[in-house]
Design a protein around this motif. Structure first.
Motif, PDB file in Angstrom:
ATOM      1  N   ARG A   1       0.837  -1.198   0.000  1.00  0.00           N
ATOM      2  CA  ARG A   1       0.000   0.000   0.000  1.00  0.00           C
ATOM      3  C   ARG A   1       0.873   1.249   0.000  1.00  0.00           C
ATOM      4  NH1 ARG A   1      -5.361  -0.277   0.811  1.00  0.00           N
ATOM      5  NH2 ARG A   1      -6.105  -2.175   1.779  1.00  0.00           N
ATOM      6  N   LEU A   2       0.411   2.243  -0.722  1.00  0.00           N
ATOM      7  CA  LEU A   2       1.088   3.535  -0.717  1.00  0.00           C
ATOM      8  C   LEU A   2       0.974   4.154   0.674  1.00  0.00           C
ATOM      9  CD1 LEU A   2       2.366   5.910  -2.392  1.00  0.00           C
ATOM     10  CD2 LEU A   2       0.024   6.741  -2.677  1.00  0.00           C
ATOM     11  N   THR A   3       2.086   4.698   1.153  1.00  0.00           N
ATOM     12  CA  THR A   3       2.078   5.458   2.404  1.00  0.00           C
ATOM     13  C   THR A   3       2.643   6.847   2.119  1.00  0.00           C
ATOM     14  OG1 THR A   3       4.302   4.796   3.087  1.00  0.00           O
ATOM     15  CG2 THR A   3       2.478   3.342   3.761  1.00  0.00           C
TER      16      THR A   3
ATOM     17  N   LEU B   1       4.960   9.077  -1.145  1.00  0.00           N
ATOM     18  CA  LEU B   1       4.068   9.980  -1.863  1.00  0.00           C
ATOM     19  C   LEU B   1       4.774  10.834  -2.919  1.00  0.00           C
ATOM     20  CD1 LEU B   1       1.123  10.599  -2.110  1.00  0.00           C
ATOM     21  CD2 LEU B   1       1.347  12.296  -0.290  1.00  0.00           C
ATOM     22  N   ASP B   2       5.942  11.395  -2.619  1.00  0.00           N
ATOM     23  CA  ASP B   2       6.641  12.230  -3.607  1.00  0.00           C
ATOM     24  C   ASP B   2       6.988  11.425  -4.858  1.00  0.00           C
ATOM     25  OD1 ASP B   2       6.460  14.498  -2.026  1.00  0.00           O
ATOM     26  OD2 ASP B   2       8.471  14.283  -1.190  1.00  0.00           O
ATOM     27  N   ASN B   3       7.456  10.203  -4.662  1.00  0.00           N
ATOM     28  CA  ASN B   3       7.787   9.318  -5.783  1.00  0.00           C
ATOM     29  C   ASN B   3       6.519   8.958  -6.570  1.00  0.00           C
ATOM     30  OD1 ASN B   3       9.048   7.528  -7.500  1.00  0.00           O
ATOM     31  ND2 ASN B   3       9.892   6.249  -5.891  1.00  0.00           N
ATOM     32  N   PHE B   4       5.418   8.704  -5.845  1.00  0.00           N
ATOM     33  CA  PHE B   4       4.134   8.384  -6.467  1.00  0.00           C
ATOM     34  C   PHE B   4       3.662   9.549  -7.355  1.00  0.00           C
ATOM     35  CE2 PHE B   4      -0.537   8.360  -6.399  1.00  0.00           C
ATOM     36  CZ  PHE B   4      -0.815   7.060  -6.787  1.00  0.00           C
ATOM     37  N   ILE B   5       3.795  10.765  -6.829  1.00  0.00           N
ATOM     38  CA  ILE B   5       3.389  11.959  -7.585  1.00  0.00           C
ATOM     39  C   ILE B   5       4.258  12.111  -8.836  1.00  0.00           C
ATOM     40  CG2 ILE B   5       3.333  14.495  -7.517  1.00  0.00           C
ATOM     41  CD1 ILE B   5       2.343  14.169  -4.562  1.00  0.00           C
TER      42      ILE B   5
ATOM     43  N   ASP C   1      -1.654  17.759  -1.982  1.00  0.00           N
ATOM     44  CA  ASP C   1      -2.770  18.120  -1.107  1.00  0.00           C
ATOM     45  C   ASP C   1      -3.896  17.087  -1.227  1.00  0.00           C
ATOM     46  OD1 ASP C   1      -4.431  20.013   0.564  1.00  0.00           O
ATOM     47  OD2 ASP C   1      -5.611  20.023  -1.290  1.00  0.00           O
ATOM     48  N   TYR C   2      -4.257  16.730  -2.454  1.00  0.00           N
ATOM     49  CA  TYR C   2      -5.333  15.767  -2.688  1.00  0.00           C
ATOM     50  C   TYR C   2      -5.021  14.425  -2.031  1.00  0.00           C
ATOM     51  CZ  TYR C   2      -8.541  12.541  -4.853  1.00  0.00           C
ATOM     52  OH  TYR C   2      -9.496  11.567  -5.031  1.00  0.00           O
ATOM     53  N   TYR C   3      -3.849  13.868  -2.348  1.00  0.00           N
ATOM     54  CA  TYR C   3      -3.508  12.547  -1.831  1.00  0.00           C
ATOM     55  C   TYR C   3      -3.405  12.538  -0.314  1.00  0.00           C
ATOM     56  CZ  TYR C   3      -2.570  11.200  -6.676  1.00  0.00           C
ATOM     57  OH  TYR C   3      -2.687  10.940  -8.019  1.00  0.00           O
ATOM     58  N   GLN C   4      -2.792  13.560   0.272  1.00  0.00           N
ATOM     59  CA  GLN C   4      -2.669  13.596   1.735  1.00  0.00           C
ATOM     60  C   GLN C   4      -4.043  13.637   2.398  1.00  0.00           C
ATOM     61  OE1 GLN C   4       0.046  16.983   2.083  1.00  0.00           O
ATOM     62  NE2 GLN C   4       1.709  15.609   2.670  1.00  0.00           N
TER      63      GLN C   4
ATOM     64  N   THR D   1     -10.550   7.910   1.625  1.00  0.00           N
ATOM     65  CA  THR D   1     -11.283   7.994   0.361  1.00  0.00           C
ATOM     66  C   THR D   1     -10.354   7.940  -0.852  1.00  0.00           C
ATOM     67  OG1 THR D   1     -11.350  10.406   0.605  1.00  0.00           O
ATOM     68  CG2 THR D   1     -13.307   9.172   1.308  1.00  0.00           C
ATOM     69  N   PHE D   2      -9.096   7.621  -0.614  1.00  0.00           N
ATOM     70  CA  PHE D   2      -8.158   7.311  -1.694  1.00  0.00           C
ATOM     71  C   PHE D   2      -7.251   6.192  -1.199  1.00  0.00           C
ATOM     72  CE2 PHE D   2      -4.040   7.519  -3.830  1.00  0.00           C
ATOM     73  CZ  PHE D   2      -4.449   7.454  -5.156  1.00  0.00           C
ATOM     74  N   VAL D   3      -7.157   5.135  -2.000  1.00  0.00           N
ATOM     75  CA  VAL D   3      -6.242   4.035  -1.694  1.00  0.00           C
ATOM     76  C   VAL D   3      -5.379   3.780  -2.920  1.00  0.00           C
ATOM     77  CG1 VAL D   3      -7.709   2.931   0.041  1.00  0.00           C
ATOM     78  CG2 VAL D   3      -7.895   2.262  -2.362  1.00  0.00           C
ATOM     79  N   SER D   4      -4.193   3.269  -2.665  1.00  0.00           N
ATOM     80  CA  SER D   4      -3.277   2.969  -3.749  1.00  0.00           C
ATOM     81  C   SER D   4      -2.414   1.789  -3.364  1.00  0.00           C
ATOM     82  CB  SER D   4      -2.384   4.180  -4.023  1.00  0.00           C
ATOM     83  OG  SER D   4      -1.321   3.819  -4.885  1.00  0.00           O
ATOM     84  N   TRP D   5      -2.138   0.957  -4.359  1.00  0.00           N
ATOM     85  CA  TRP D   5      -1.133  -0.095  -4.242  1.00  0.00           C
ATOM     86  C   TRP D   5      -0.021   0.266  -5.201  1.00  0.00           C
ATOM     87  CZ3 TRP D   5      -1.018  -4.307  -1.005  1.00  0.00           C
ATOM     88  CH2 TRP D   5      -2.184  -4.538  -0.260  1.00  0.00           C
TER      89      TRP D   5
END
Length: 150
Positions: free
Chosen positions: A7-9, A13-17, A41-44, A51-55
């Protein structure tokens, strides 16, 4: 090659963006603004609210694949009596790792999260490249979708 799925933590996040921006560029988006602050801002906010999940997929310490599911709610309708919908986004696999089942595994995981959240339907605006993956998975085109840009 041993791919790890997690799961994304906030830590990633910076790498994900960065991957999200790369995906948008690859899909031909026109860059008129710096989207990074708005994405962060959105992801945090939505990760904190659930209300947002990511793998994500990792090869060692390298993020090679991403997925995302935003949960929204609208008045129930016959096609979705719960009114809860998943909006799939951020499906991206590094070009060197494509066609190895990574996107399919990530998709399976976020769809499972959407079921657990109570979603009755999942929607995506698919890129040309993604259409085969989604069709093979069981997604069908909905000809009724329209958009009005504000």
């Amino acid at each position: 090659m041993k791919i790890e799925y997690k799961r994304l933590t906030e830590k990633e996040l910076d790498n994900f963006i960065d991957k999200r921006i790369h995906q948008l560029r690859e899909e031909g988006a026109k860059e008129e603004i710096d989207l990074v602050p708005a994405l962060k801002d959105y992801y945090q906010r939505h990760m904190a609210e659930g209300t947002f999940v990511s793998w994500i997929a990792l090869d060692g310490n390298t993020m090679i694949g991403t997925s995302g599911m935003s949960f929204v709610e609208k008045p129930p309708y016959f096609g979705c009596p719960s009114g809860k919908m998943g909006l799939l986004s951020s499906m991206y696999t590094d070009p060197d790792y494509r066609r190895k089942g990574i996107a399919k595994e990530l998709l399976s995981r976020v769809i499972k999260d959407a079921k657990e959240y109570g979603c009755g339907t999942i929607q995506i605006t698919a890129s040309e490249m993604g259409v085969k993956l989604y069709t093979d998975f069981g997604f069908v085109h909905n000809e009724n979708f329209m958009q009005y840009k504000l």
